[in-house]
Design an enzyme around this catalytic site. Structure first.
Site, PDB file in Angstrom:
ATOM      1  CG  ASN A 158     -10.599   2.645   1.646  1.00 34.86           C
ATOM      2  OD1 ASN A 158     -11.669   2.674   1.046  1.00 34.86           O
ATOM      3  ND2 ASN A 158     -10.308   1.686   2.501  1.00 34.86           N
TER       4      ASN A 158
ATOM      5  CG  ASN B 287      -9.034   4.204   5.320  1.00 36.24           C
ATOM      6  OD1 ASN B 287      -8.339   3.760   4.409  1.00 36.24           O
ATOM      7  ND2 ASN B 287      -9.718   3.426   6.126  1.00 36.24           N
TER       8      ASN B 287
ATOM      9  CG  HIS C 139      -2.325   0.352   1.002  1.00 36.59           C
ATOM     10  ND1 HIS C 139      -2.932   0.368  -0.246  1.00 36.59           N
ATOM     11  CD2 HIS C 139      -3.314   0.722   1.873  1.00 36.59           C
ATOM     12  CE1 HIS C 139      -4.194   0.707  -0.121  1.00 36.59           C
ATOM     13  NE2 HIS C 139      -4.456   0.943   1.142  1.00 36.59           N
TER      14      HIS C 139
ATOM     15  CG  ASP D  26      -1.859   0.367  -3.330  1.00 35.25           C
ATOM     16  OD1 ASP D  26      -1.987   1.538  -2.918  1.00 35.25           O
ATOM     17  OD2 ASP D  26      -2.600  -0.559  -2.947  1.00 35.25           O
TER      18      ASP D  26
END
Length: 199
Positions: free
Chosen positions: A125, A79, A21, A104
Protein backbone atom coordinates in the site's frame (compact mmCIF):
# COMPACT_ATOMS: atom_id res chain seq x y z
CA UNK A 1 22.83 21.04 -5.96
CA UNK A 2 20.97 17.97 -7.22
CA UNK A 3 18.97 16.11 -4.59
CA UNK A 4 18.17 12.54 -3.62
CA UNK A 5 14.93 11.87 -1.72
CA UNK A 6 15.25 8.66 0.31
CA UNK A 7 11.85 7.56 1.60
CA UNK A 8 11.76 5.05 4.41
CA UNK A 9 8.30 3.48 4.43
CA UNK A 10 6.61 2.65 7.72
CA UNK A 11 4.03 3.78 10.25
CA UNK A 12 4.76 6.53 12.80
CA UNK A 13 4.79 6.07 16.56
CA UNK A 14 6.28 3.64 19.09
CA UNK A 15 3.53 1.03 18.61
CA UNK A 16 4.83 0.28 15.10
CA UNK A 17 8.55 0.82 15.64
CA UNK A 18 9.68 -2.84 15.42
CA UNK A 19 7.03 -4.09 13.00
CA UNK A 20 8.08 -5.84 9.82
CA UNK A 21 6.29 -3.07 7.89
CA UNK A 22 8.70 -0.51 9.38
CA UNK A 23 12.03 -1.65 7.98
CA UNK A 24 12.08 1.45 5.78
CA UNK A 25 12.01 3.69 8.85
CA UNK A 26 14.83 1.63 10.37
CA UNK A 27 17.03 2.17 7.29
CA UNK A 28 16.28 5.90 7.22
CA UNK A 29 17.28 6.09 10.89
CA UNK A 30 20.54 4.27 10.14
CA UNK A 31 21.36 6.67 7.29
CA UNK A 32 20.68 9.64 9.59
CA UNK A 33 22.93 8.07 12.23
CA UNK A 34 25.74 7.72 9.68
CA UNK A 35 25.26 11.41 8.83
CA UNK A 36 25.40 12.49 12.50
CA UNK A 37 22.13 14.26 11.77
CA UNK A 38 18.66 14.12 13.28
CA UNK A 39 15.07 14.26 12.08
CA UNK A 40 12.74 17.20 12.50
CA UNK A 41 9.08 17.68 11.59
CA UNK A 42 8.89 20.79 9.35
CA UNK A 43 5.53 22.53 9.42
CA UNK A 44 3.21 21.28 6.71
CA UNK A 45 5.59 18.57 5.42
CA UNK A 46 3.59 15.61 6.85
CA UNK A 47 6.84 13.77 7.51
CA UNK A 48 9.93 13.61 9.67
CA UNK A 49 12.80 15.00 7.62
CA UNK A 50 16.58 14.79 7.89
CA UNK A 51 18.64 16.97 5.56
CA UNK A 52 22.16 15.72 4.84
CA UNK A 53 24.46 15.00 1.90
CA UNK A 54 26.53 12.20 0.44
CA UNK A 55 29.99 12.14 -1.11
CA UNK A 56 32.34 9.32 -2.05
CA UNK A 57 33.56 9.63 1.56
CA UNK A 58 30.12 8.66 2.83
CA UNK A 59 26.98 10.07 4.39
CA UNK A 60 27.27 13.53 5.89
CA UNK A 61 30.76 14.12 4.51
CA UNK A 62 31.90 17.33 2.84
CA UNK A 63 33.45 17.39 -0.62
CA UNK A 64 33.32 18.81 -4.11
CA UNK A 65 31.23 15.81 -5.20
CA UNK A 66 28.60 16.35 -2.47
CA UNK A 67 24.99 15.74 -3.38
CA UNK A 68 22.09 16.79 -1.18
CA UNK A 69 20.11 13.97 0.45
CA UNK A 70 16.70 14.31 2.08
CA UNK A 71 15.72 11.39 4.34
CA UNK A 72 11.96 11.17 4.72
CA UNK A 73 9.77 9.21 7.14
CA UNK A 74 6.12 9.97 6.30
CA UNK A 75 3.81 10.70 9.26
CA UNK A 76 0.77 9.88 7.14
CA UNK A 77 0.67 6.14 7.89
CA UNK A 78 1.61 3.66 5.20
CA UNK A 79 -1.55 3.86 3.09
CA UNK A 80 -1.15 7.60 2.46
CA UNK A 81 2.67 7.78 2.18
CA UNK A 82 2.44 9.25 -1.30
CA UNK A 83 0.98 12.52 -0.03
CA UNK A 84 4.13 13.21 1.99
CA UNK A 85 6.42 12.04 -0.82
CA UNK A 86 4.75 14.23 -3.44
CA UNK A 87 4.88 17.25 -1.13
CA UNK A 88 8.60 16.67 -0.44
CA UNK A 89 9.32 16.25 -4.18
CA UNK A 90 7.71 19.62 -4.89
CA UNK A 91 9.41 21.35 -1.97
CA UNK A 92 12.92 20.02 -2.58
CA UNK A 93 12.72 19.84 -6.38
CA UNK A 94 13.21 16.08 -6.63
CA UNK A 95 12.17 14.18 -9.75
CA UNK A 96 10.62 10.68 -9.43
CA UNK A 97 13.90 9.24 -10.78
CA UNK A 98 15.65 10.79 -7.73
CA UNK A 99 13.31 9.06 -5.24
CA UNK A 100 14.51 5.90 -3.48
CA UNK A 101 11.77 4.05 -1.57
CA UNK A 102 12.94 1.56 1.06
CA UNK A 103 10.27 -0.98 1.99
CA UNK A 104 9.43 -4.47 3.24
CA UNK A 105 8.85 -7.22 0.68
CA UNK A 106 6.76 -10.33 1.42
CA UNK A 107 7.96 -12.14 -1.72
CA UNK A 108 11.59 -12.13 -0.58
CA UNK A 109 12.85 -14.26 2.28
CA UNK A 110 14.19 -12.49 5.32
CA UNK A 111 17.85 -11.68 4.68
CA UNK A 112 17.41 -11.04 0.96
CA UNK A 113 17.60 -7.67 -0.71
CA UNK A 114 16.57 -6.53 -4.19
CA UNK A 115 17.11 -3.21 -5.89
CA UNK A 116 15.02 -2.15 -8.87
CA UNK A 117 13.61 0.80 -10.76
CA UNK A 118 9.93 1.04 -11.61
CA UNK A 119 7.43 -1.78 -11.63
CA UNK A 120 4.14 -2.37 -9.88
CA UNK A 121 3.30 -2.14 -6.20
CA UNK A 122 2.82 -5.92 -5.66
CA UNK A 123 0.08 -5.26 -3.11
CA UNK A 124 2.23 -2.90 -1.03
CA UNK A 125 0.00 0.00 0.00
CA UNK A 126 2.91 2.39 0.56
CA UNK A 127 4.19 1.88 -2.99
CA UNK A 128 0.65 2.08 -4.34
CA UNK A 129 0.18 5.45 -2.65
CA UNK A 130 3.49 6.81 -3.97
CA UNK A 131 2.69 5.66 -7.52
CA UNK A 132 -0.70 7.36 -7.31
CA UNK A 133 0.61 10.62 -5.87
CA UNK A 134 3.60 10.93 -8.23
CA UNK A 135 1.63 9.73 -11.25
CA UNK A 136 4.36 7.22 -12.06
CA UNK A 137 6.03 4.11 -10.69
CA UNK A 138 9.38 5.09 -12.15
CA UNK A 139 11.25 5.55 -8.90
CA UNK A 140 13.97 3.41 -7.32
CA UNK A 141 13.15 0.75 -4.75
CA UNK A 142 15.20 -1.05 -2.13
CA UNK A 143 13.14 -4.13 -1.28
CA UNK A 144 13.95 -5.78 2.05
CA UNK A 145 12.77 -9.36 2.40
CA UNK A 146 10.54 -10.22 5.36
CA UNK A 147 9.19 -13.53 4.01
CA UNK A 148 5.65 -14.85 3.93
CA UNK A 149 3.55 -15.37 7.08
CA UNK A 150 3.44 -18.84 8.59
CA UNK A 151 0.34 -21.01 8.30
CA UNK A 152 -2.89 -19.19 7.57
CA UNK A 153 -1.93 -15.81 9.01
CA UNK A 154 -3.06 -12.96 6.75
CA UNK A 155 -0.20 -10.98 5.21
CA UNK A 156 -1.88 -7.74 6.36
CA UNK A 157 -1.62 -8.96 9.97
CA UNK A 158 1.87 -10.41 9.55
CA UNK A 159 3.45 -7.13 8.42
CA UNK A 160 2.02 -5.42 11.53
CA UNK A 161 3.80 -7.75 13.96
CA UNK A 162 7.20 -7.31 15.55
CA UNK A 163 10.25 -9.15 14.35
CA UNK A 164 10.89 -11.94 16.87
CA UNK A 165 13.67 -11.41 19.39
CA UNK A 166 15.54 -14.37 17.84
CA UNK A 167 16.30 -12.38 14.68
CA UNK A 168 17.06 -8.97 16.25
CA UNK A 169 20.80 -9.30 15.64
CA UNK A 170 20.23 -10.45 12.07
CA UNK A 171 17.78 -7.59 11.55
CA UNK A 172 20.43 -5.05 12.56
CA UNK A 173 22.78 -6.59 9.97
CA UNK A 174 20.09 -6.40 7.27
CA UNK A 175 19.23 -2.78 8.07
CA UNK A 176 22.92 -1.93 7.85
CA UNK A 177 23.20 -3.74 4.51
CA UNK A 178 20.14 -1.98 3.11
CA UNK A 179 21.62 1.37 4.15
CA UNK A 180 24.80 0.39 2.29
CA UNK A 181 22.64 -0.40 -0.74
CA UNK A 182 20.99 3.03 -0.63
CA UNK A 183 24.42 4.67 -0.52
CA UNK A 184 25.60 2.50 -3.43
CA UNK A 185 22.55 3.51 -5.49
CA UNK A 186 23.22 7.19 -4.90
CA UNK A 187 26.94 6.96 -5.60
CA UNK A 188 27.24 4.38 -8.38
CA UNK A 189 23.86 3.97 -10.00
CA UNK A 190 21.37 1.11 -10.23
CA UNK A 191 23.27 -1.49 -12.24
CA UNK A 192 26.40 -1.43 -10.08
CA UNK A 193 24.32 -1.53 -6.90
CA UNK A 194 22.22 -4.44 -8.21
CA UNK A 195 25.37 -6.41 -9.06
CA UNK A 196 26.58 -5.94 -5.50
CA UNK A 197 23.41 -6.42 -3.48
CA UNK A 198 20.74 -8.32 -5.41
CA UNK A 199 20.58 -11.85 -4.14
Amino acid sequence: MAVWLVVGLGNPGPTYAFHRHNVGFMVADELARRSNAGFSAPRGMRADVCETRITTAGMGAVGADARRVILLKPRTYMNDSGAAVAKACRYYGAEPSEVIAVHDELDLDFGRLRLKSGGGDNGHNGLKSIRSSLGTGDFLRVRMGIGRPPGRQAPSDFVLTNFPASVRNDLAVEVDRAADAVEALMLGGLEAAQNRFNG
